[in-house]
Design an enzyme around this catalytic site. Structure first.
Site, mmCIF file in Angstrom:
data_model
loop_
_atom_site.group_PDB
_atom_site.id
_atom_site.type_symbol
_atom_site.label_atom_id
_atom_site.label_comp_id
_atom_site.label_asym_id
_atom_site.label_seq_id
_atom_site.Cartn_x
_atom_site.Cartn_y
_atom_site.Cartn_z
ATOM 1 N N CYS A 33 53.077 83.298 6.566
ATOM 2 C CA CYS A 33 53.405 82.655 5.299
ATOM 3 C C CYS A 33 54.922 82.627 5.227
ATOM 4 O O CYS A 33 55.582 83.532 5.741
ATOM 5 C CB CYS A 33 52.822 83.513 4.174
ATOM 6 S SG CYS A 33 53.443 83.103 2.540
ATOM 7 N N TRP B 6 59.446 73.373 -0.821
ATOM 8 C CA TRP B 6 58.597 74.388 -1.434
ATOM 9 C C TRP B 6 57.617 73.724 -2.413
ATOM 10 O O TRP B 6 58.009 72.860 -3.187
ATOM 11 C CB TRP B 6 59.455 75.429 -2.169
ATOM 12 C CG TRP B 6 58.628 76.489 -2.820
ATOM 13 C CD1 TRP B 6 57.831 77.396 -2.198
ATOM 14 C CD2 TRP B 6 58.503 76.740 -4.231
ATOM 15 N NE1 TRP B 6 57.209 78.202 -3.127
ATOM 16 C CE2 TRP B 6 57.605 77.823 -4.391
ATOM 17 C CE3 TRP B 6 59.055 76.152 -5.365
ATOM 18 C CZ2 TRP B 6 57.252 78.333 -5.635
ATOM 19 C CZ3 TRP B 6 58.708 76.665 -6.614
ATOM 20 C CH2 TRP B 6 57.814 77.745 -6.733
ATOM 21 N N ASP C 156 52.410 77.492 -1.532
ATOM 22 C CA ASP C 156 52.227 78.219 -2.799
ATOM 23 C C ASP C 156 51.614 77.292 -3.837
ATOM 24 O O ASP C 156 51.287 77.734 -4.935
ATOM 25 C CB ASP C 156 53.574 78.731 -3.319
ATOM 26 C CG ASP C 156 53.990 80.005 -2.605
ATOM 27 O OD1 ASP C 156 53.161 80.561 -1.863
ATOM 28 O OD2 ASP C 156 55.139 80.439 -2.786
ATOM 29 N N ASP D 80 55.062 87.481 5.306
ATOM 30 C CA ASP D 80 55.796 86.504 4.494
ATOM 31 C C ASP D 80 57.257 86.419 4.950
ATOM 32 O O ASP D 80 57.770 87.319 5.622
ATOM 33 C CB ASP D 80 55.720 86.972 3.029
ATOM 34 C CG ASP D 80 55.881 85.830 2.035
ATOM 35 O OD1 ASP D 80 56.253 84.723 2.452
ATOM 36 O OD2 ASP D 80 55.645 86.066 0.840
#
Ligand code: DGJ
Length: 753
Positions: free
Chosen positions: A501, A185, A523, A463
């Site tokens: 996403c 991430w 992100d 998402d």
């Protein structure tokens, strides 16, 4: 073109040939995959086995060339003398031999919901058999790319248990390095290169998804390959689930490469008469280095992967409210932002998370679709109408695969969440829904389509914010379920721009790109981080697939402060968006953003669909007579030396207008230096200078000239950089994280010529 003669298959694409031979034992040999060659030269590619090798298991004891372990193969079995990794594991010996083949125009459609490449193609299907089973090897040629997939059919009387089945296998002579793209991430797409030796190099995801840990795309390059020269292979998988790729060099100097669904926890039971089909794998070759390989992959994705409606269709400049508002908004706040976004030039307003159910933070509401009436008293239709009236399109965020325990859906159907006999493990306070269940898929399709049809929604951000648990052997069926849902929602609504996403780039793959042309890369919108993420994505994916947003500085994920021009310049090389609280912008920042968006719109086609090149110090996009080059600086060295810009792919004899894209410098950037040039002694931390910093800018160095394509490709010298000796308007004041853009246009089309 695909030809077959004398047991030789020749598959010719743009810039490559794949030569296969059915040998006298019925095994399929991989004679060549690389430079275009003629089928008549097939003999030149036969491996010279000589008297063979020690400890060989032979198919024919009198033939030293009959050792499967030392053949270059395009498929292999297990337990029959080839001790390299097998592409197929059933718990039993497998030994498929050639039966027959078919050459056809077009493609053979998938029988399952798996997505596949589309467009003008020719295909070859080779049928191989062994007692009780048939194996179909599918090959398709799409321009400069070859795709492969495998179908196994149970033709016997008892079930076959599949533990592993690869989409392709290929043995390539030579030594290679394997480059994979790994991360996590906010740190997606870290490039990792390892030499391929006798121990395997593996690229695998077991999170249930293609994952930001290990993107399914990878490269094999010869040891001397560079950006612009040398032999490079690229591979990818049209799949969003657990994937696996391995490369291994044999003692004899053959590199075996394979890719497919990850065998970890994979099991499929094939009843008599049933088939299992693998995802489609994609492969390309270039003898013009990594750059040449990327351009083939870019073209393929733009023309054969993304939905037809979106092929080369310009993407709107969007504003997304997430980083500015998170969950804290109501209609009034959104409309205020929409007005500001419109004034800046944005064309699409995207309402992100928090519009439904009791979702005021990330602990509740996922799974529910009722619009939160407190935040949006006039519903989505009312909000969309007001945004449309401002002259903008309206887009909406969904996270349909997940459920919070604190949701009406979970209270009604706890059994719809993916759980097992162990205690459920939450991630971001949520569980996944079991997409292998038809009723769950129907619930998602009904609710998402009802929402989409309830208002004028022309963009969806889909998402997905967790790794799987409790999937075990159902991981593949989950992904088939996802594809079924995506197909039912978006195929009847092709005009909706779908941006996938998954906590950023946790599902950046060719599978989801078949349903929507964009993916949110990360992100992490810090432009310096994005230099790595977007550049490494560019090895295998075109910039038209990158969602790239300008966000606030200091950045939320790195706390790094970067100039607005760099945030814009990096995001230009993708599908531009803005994602920050516009209410907090200074007037001069708004002016700069207005200029950024106008500039981007002027060159949108080039930025989104132009030929992309990685340069030594930046990136370049070009479309016919126009070239745009960005130069990006990470950390500044004191007294920086001369700098050259060397662009690629111009016509050597044509003349070009070359100029900088004008940029402004903030006074505050000069700190205490200002007091030396100002008539009065100013405190660098005082109110006067702080106010001046908000109001006054200085022009950065501007360069223009008219020059030949050959000079630009040889490399022209740029203006000097700031060297600690004062400000000069003929100098580039590139600080840490600074950047510049250059516009290069053929003189015949350039207005300023
Ligand atoms: C994760 C995404 O990557 C973000 O852009 C944002 O949409 C949040 N989810 C919303 O919860």
């Amino acid at each position: 073109m695909i030809e077959y003669r004398n047991n030789i298959f020749a598959l010719h694409g743009d810039g490559f040939t794949c030569l296969l031979r059915v040998n006298r034992y019925g095994l399929l040999e991989q004679l060549h995959f690389g430079e275009p060659v003629s089928a008549e030269d097939a003999d030149a590619f036969l491996l010279k086995q000589g008297l063979g090798w020690g400890t060989s298991v032979l198919l024919d004891d009198s033939d030293s060339e009959s050792c499967p372990d030392t053949m270059a193969l395009a498929w292999s079995g297990s337990g029959r003398g080839d001790y390299r990794q097998s592409p197929l594991e059933t718990g039993n010996v497998t030994d498929f031999r050639y039966a027959d083949h078919q050459i056809l125009d077009g493609i053979v459609p998938m029988a399952s919901p798996l997505p596949q490449a589309k467009g003008a193609a020719q295909s070859l299907v080779i049928r191989m058999t062994q007692p009780g089973a048939e194996l179909y090897l599918h090959f398709s040629v799409f321009g400069g790319v070859l795709t492969r997939r495998t179908v196994l059919k149970n033709t016997g009387g008892s079930p076959i248990t599949l533990h592993k089945i690869m989409s392709f296998l290929m043995d390539l002579p030579g030594d290679y390095k394997m480059t994979t793209f790994n991360g996590g991430w906010i740190a997606e797409m870290r490039k990792n290169t390892l030499p391929v030796r006798q121990s395997q190099v593996v690229n695998e995801s077991v999170t249930g998804f293609s994952s930001h840990r290990h993107n399914p795309g990878f490269l094999l390059s010869e040891l001397d390959a560079t950006e612009d020269a040398g032999r490079v292979y690229g591979f990818n998988l049209i799949y969003s689930g657990n994937h696996y790729a391995a490369a291994q060099r044999s003692l004899q100097g053959l590199t075996r490469v394979m890719q497919g669904i990850s065998p970890a926890n994979f099991i499929a039971l094939l009843q008599p008469g049933e088939c299992f089909e693998t995802p489609e794998a994609v492969m390309a070759f270039s003898d013009a280095g990594f750059g040449g390989l990327s351009s083939k992959m870019h073209r393929f994705v733009n023309e054969c992967i993304v939905p037809k409606y979106w092929q080369y269709r310009p993407r709107p400049v969007l504003y997304n409210d997430w980083e500015g508002c998170m969950f804290d908004f109501d209609q009034q706040r959104l409309l205020g932002l929409a007005k500001d976004a419109k004034a800046l030039g944005c064309e699409l307003f995207v309402l992100d998370d928090g519009w439904f159910g009791n979702r005021n933070d990330d602990r509740a509401g996922l799974g529910d679709y009722a619009v939160n009436a407190k935040k949006l008293p006039h519903g989505l239709a009312g909000l969309a109408k007001k945004i449309n009236d401002l002259g903008m399109e309206f887009g909406l965020w969904f996270e349909p695969e997940s459920v919070n325990i604190d949701s009406d859906l979970y209270r009604a159907h706890p059994d719809w969440a993916l759980t097992d006999e162990f205690e459920p493990l939450l991630s971001r306070h949520q569980l996944l829904l079991d997409l292998t269940k038809a009723e769950v898929r129907d619930y998602i399709v009904e609710n998402v389509t009802a929402t989409l049809d309830s208002a004028n929604i022309t963009y969806v951000k889909w998402d997905m914010n967790r790794h799987s648990i409790a999937l075990g052997s159902k991981a593949h069926d989950y992904i088939l379920g996802l594809y079924d849902v995506l197909r039912r929602i978006f195929e009847p609504r092709p005009h909706i721009l779908l941006e996938n996403c998954a906590s950023g780039g946790n599902r950046f793959d060719l599978g989801v790109l078949c349903f929507g042309p964009q993916v949110w890369c990360s992100d992490d919108t810090d432009p310096i981080e994005r230099l790595t993420i977007q550049e490494n994505l560019s090895y295998l994916y075109p910039q038209s697939t990158f969602g790239a947003h300008v966000s606030a500085s200091p950045h939320a994920q790195t706390l790094r402060t970067t100039p607005l021009c760099t945030r814009g310049n990096v995001s230009f090389f993708g599908c531009l968006g803005y994602e920050l609280d516009l209410k907090h912008l200074l007037k001069l920042e708004k002016e700069e953003i207005i200029e950024q968006i106008a500039f981007y719109k002027q060159y949108r086609k080039v930025f989104q669909f132009g030929a992309f090149h990685r340069l030594k110090n930046g990136w370049q996009v070009s479309d016919g007579p126009i070239v745009l080059a960005g130069i990006f600086r990470k950390l500044l060295n004191a007294a920086p030396g001369y700098e050259t810009l060397r662009v690629k792919g111009l016509e050597p004899n044509k003349r070009y207008c070359f100029c900088s894209h004008p940029q402004k410098l903030r006074i505050g950037q000069f700190g205490s230096l200002v007091k030396h040039v100002a008539p009065i002694n100013l405190n660098p931390n005082g109110i006067v200078l702080r106010t001046a910093d908000r109001l006054i800018t200085l022009p950065d160095g501007y360069q223009e000239c008219c020059v030949s394509g050959s000079a630009l490709m040889a490399g022209i010298r740029l203006l000097p950089c700031f060297r600690g000796t004062g400000y000069d308007k003929n100098q580039r004041t590139l600080t840490d994280f600074g950047s510049e853009l250059y516009i290069i246009e053929e003189e015949s089309t350039c207005e300023n010529a």
